[in-house]
Design a protein around this motif. Sequence first.
Motif, PDB file in Angstrom:
ATOM      1  N   ALA A  94     -16.374 -14.475 -11.436  1.00 53.23           N
ATOM      2  CA  ALA A  94     -17.686 -14.074 -11.951  1.00 53.23           C
ATOM      3  C   ALA A  94     -17.887 -12.574 -11.786  1.00 53.23           C
ATOM      4  N   VAL A  95     -17.478 -12.036 -10.643  1.00 51.28           N
ATOM      5  CA  VAL A  95     -17.597 -10.598 -10.389  1.00 51.28           C
ATOM      6  C   VAL A  95     -16.797  -9.819 -11.433  1.00 51.28           C
ATOM      7  N   THR A  96     -15.577 -10.249 -11.684  1.00 52.28           N
ATOM      8  CA  THR A  96     -14.734  -9.576 -12.676  1.00 52.28           C
ATOM      9  C   THR A  96     -15.411  -9.566 -14.040  1.00 52.28           C
ATOM     10  N   THR A  97     -15.956 -10.689 -14.442  1.00 52.83           N
ATOM     11  CA  THR A  97     -16.646 -10.787 -15.731  1.00 52.83           C
ATOM     12  C   THR A  97     -17.858  -9.867 -15.768  1.00 52.83           C
ATOM     13  N   LEU A  98     -18.668  -9.906 -14.715  1.00 50.94           N
ATOM     14  CA  LEU A  98     -19.896  -9.102 -14.680  1.00 50.94           C
ATOM     15  C   LEU A  98     -19.600  -7.606 -14.605  1.00 50.94           C
ATOM     16  N   LEU A  99     -18.519  -7.232 -13.929  1.00 50.36           N
ATOM     17  CA  LEU A  99     -18.103  -5.824 -13.924  1.00 50.36           C
ATOM     18  C   LEU A  99     -17.761  -5.390 -15.342  1.00 50.36           C
ATOM     19  N   GLY A 100     -17.041  -6.237 -16.063  1.00 54.72           N
ATOM     20  CA  GLY A 100     -16.654  -5.936 -17.438  1.00 54.72           C
ATOM     21  C   GLY A 100     -17.828  -5.851 -18.393  1.00 54.72           C
ATOM     22  N   GLU A 101     -18.898  -6.565 -18.069  1.00 44.06           N
ATOM     23  CA  GLU A 101     -20.105  -6.555 -18.904  1.00 44.06           C
ATOM     24  C   GLU A 101     -21.117  -5.515 -18.445  1.00 44.06           C
ATOM     25  N   ASP A 102     -20.753  -4.705 -17.464  1.00 48.41           N
ATOM     26  CA  ASP A 102     -21.610  -3.653 -16.921  1.00 48.41           C
ATOM     27  C   ASP A 102     -22.926  -4.194 -16.355  1.00 48.41           C
ATOM     28  N   MET A 103     -22.853  -5.402 -15.789  1.00 44.22           N
ATOM     29  CA  MET A 103     -24.031  -5.988 -15.134  1.00 44.22           C
ATOM     30  C   MET A 103     -24.074  -5.613 -13.657  1.00 44.22           C
ATOM     31  N   ILE A 104     -22.889  -5.437 -13.073  1.00 50.46           N
ATOM     32  CA  ILE A 104     -22.782  -5.046 -11.669  1.00 50.46           C
ATOM     33  C   ILE A 104     -21.786  -3.901 -11.558  1.00 50.46           C
ATOM     34  N   GLU A 105     -21.833  -3.237 -10.409  1.00 45.96           N
ATOM     35  CA  GLU A 105     -20.882  -2.150 -10.163  1.00 45.96           C
ATOM     36  C   GLU A 105     -20.447  -2.194  -8.716  1.00 45.96           C
ATOM     37  N   ARG A 106     -19.279  -1.600  -8.470  1.00 41.78           N
ATOM     38  CA  ARG A 106     -18.768  -1.475  -7.104  1.00 41.78           C
ATOM     39  C   ARG A 106     -19.250  -0.153  -6.523  1.00 41.78           C
ATOM     40  N   GLU A 108     -18.860   2.171  -2.768  1.00 34.03           N
ATOM     41  CA  GLU A 108     -18.090   2.290  -1.539  1.00 34.03           C
ATOM     42  C   GLU A 108     -18.957   1.897  -0.348  1.00 34.03           C
ATOM     43  N   ASN A 109     -18.369   1.168   0.577  1.00 36.65           N
ATOM     44  CA  ASN A 109     -19.049   0.795   1.812  1.00 36.65           C
ATOM     45  C   ASN A 109     -18.977   1.996   2.751  1.00 36.65           C
ATOM     46  N   GLU A 110     -20.116   2.531   3.108  1.00 36.15           N
ATOM     47  CA  GLU A 110     -20.159   3.716   3.977  1.00 36.15           C
ATOM     48  C   GLU A 110     -19.535   3.442   5.342  1.00 36.15           C
ATOM     49  N   ALA A 111     -19.688   2.231   5.850  1.00 41.83           N
ATOM     50  CA  ALA A 111     -19.168   1.893   7.176  1.00 41.83           C
ATOM     51  C   ALA A 111     -17.660   1.667   7.167  1.00 41.83           C
ATOM     52  N   ASP A 112     -17.116   1.235   6.024  1.00 43.17           N
ATOM     53  CA  ASP A 112     -15.683   0.952   5.922  1.00 43.17           C
ATOM     54  C   ASP A 112     -15.233   1.331   4.515  1.00 43.17           C
ATOM     55  N   ARG A 113     -14.691   2.504   4.378  1.00 37.19           N
ATOM     56  CA  ARG A 113     -14.342   3.049   3.062  1.00 37.19           C
ATOM     57  C   ARG A 113     -13.256   2.257   2.336  1.00 37.19           C
ATOM     58  N   ARG A 114     -12.607   1.329   3.039  1.00 38.31           N
ATOM     59  CA  ARG A 114     -11.610   0.478   2.382  1.00 38.31           C
ATOM     60  C   ARG A 114     -12.281  -0.638   1.587  1.00 38.31           C
ATOM     61  N   GLU A 115     -13.537  -0.910   1.921  1.00 35.74           N
ATOM     62  CA  GLU A 115     -14.248  -2.029   1.294  1.00 35.74           C
ATOM     63  C   GLU A 115     -15.243  -1.520   0.266  1.00 35.74           C
ATOM     64  N   PHE A 116     -15.323  -2.252  -0.828  1.00 33.57           N
ATOM     65  CA  PHE A 116     -16.341  -1.968  -1.833  1.00 33.57           C
ATOM     66  C   PHE A 116     -17.388  -3.054  -1.787  1.00 33.57           C
ATOM     67  N   ARG A 117     -18.594  -2.650  -2.028  1.00 32.11           N
ATOM     68  CA  ARG A 117     -19.706  -3.596  -2.106  1.00 32.11           C
ATOM     69  C   ARG A 117     -20.165  -3.655  -3.551  1.00 32.11           C
ATOM     70  N   LEU A 118     -20.991  -4.610  -3.843  1.00 28.64           N
ATOM     71  CA  LEU A 118     -21.464  -4.819  -5.207  1.00 28.64           C
ATOM     72  C   LEU A 118     -22.961  -4.603  -5.268  1.00 28.64           C
ATOM     73  N   GLN A 119     -23.408  -4.098  -6.406  1.00 30.47           N
ATOM     74  CA  GLN A 119     -24.843  -3.978  -6.659  1.00 30.47           C
ATOM     75  C   GLN A 119     -25.074  -4.116  -8.163  1.00 30.47           C
ATOM     76  N   LEU A 120     -26.304  -4.423  -8.518  1.00 30.44           N
ATOM     77  CA  LEU A 120     -26.661  -4.534  -9.931  1.00 30.44           C
ATOM     78  C   LEU A 120     -26.686  -3.149 -10.568  1.00 30.44           C
ATOM     79  N   THR A 121     -26.275  -3.079 -11.819  1.00 35.18           N
ATOM     80  CA  THR A 121     -26.476  -1.867 -12.615  1.00 35.18           C
ATOM     81  C   THR A 121     -27.891  -1.938 -13.181  1.00 35.18           C
ATOM     82  N   ALA A 122     -28.303  -0.922 -13.896  1.00 32.64           N
ATOM     83  CA  ALA A 122     -29.624  -0.952 -14.544  1.00 32.64           C
ATOM     84  C   ALA A 122     -29.697  -2.137 -15.506  1.00 32.64           C
ATOM     85  N   LYS A 123     -28.608  -2.379 -16.224  1.00 29.30           N
ATOM     86  CA  LYS A 123     -28.555  -3.518 -17.165  1.00 29.30           C
ATOM     87  C   LYS A 123     -28.675  -4.848 -16.414  1.00 29.30           C
TER      88      LYS A 123
END
Length: 180
Positions: A94-106, A108-123
């Motif tokens: 689902a994340v892969t699909t939503l990233l491709g549809e510009d619904m969510i974005e990755r 960077e996790n400030e506490a651990d730069r190896r990890e990415f977090r997800l958040q909603l885009t404006a769309k």
Amino acid sequence: MARTSGDIALKPREADEASARPKARLDLFKFVPFRLNRLAAEVSSALSVEYQERHGLDIPAWRVIATLGFRNDACSAQYIAQCTRTHKSTISRAVTTLLGEDMIERVENEADRREFRLQLTAKGRALYEDLFPQLLRREDEILACLSAHERKQLSALLGKIEDSLDLIQTSKEADAKQAY
């Protein structure tokens, strides 16, 4: 003196009586886990009409959007999987699909730069803001068979069960424990 199988076997008459009695069986329609699962599936299906037909989202994609929408900050896909009790591979797709549809974005996790977090885009945020009032309305329709008092009782009873299973029950509690 040790007992033998002959000592504990049923006598012929007792065996006949035992076989004549109806065997106990699990009545699924009275088994609470079955009932809760069936209700959850039916409610989820009823709600999915709102986002599937209008926006083409499947249930896992909506779970990602909904989880990110109610949070104040970005979170991991693992958090979403734990929170929604959805298998991580299902959330990953689902994340892969939503990233491709510009619904969510990755982000960077400030506490651990190896990890990415997800958040909603404006769309994605616009979609969430459009959908959640419709879903709340649909929830009200589903619960219309209950009085206001019964709704409070249902909520309290569900809370007791969640508590007995040590489930997090509020966003504030999840944030404080930094767990789903």
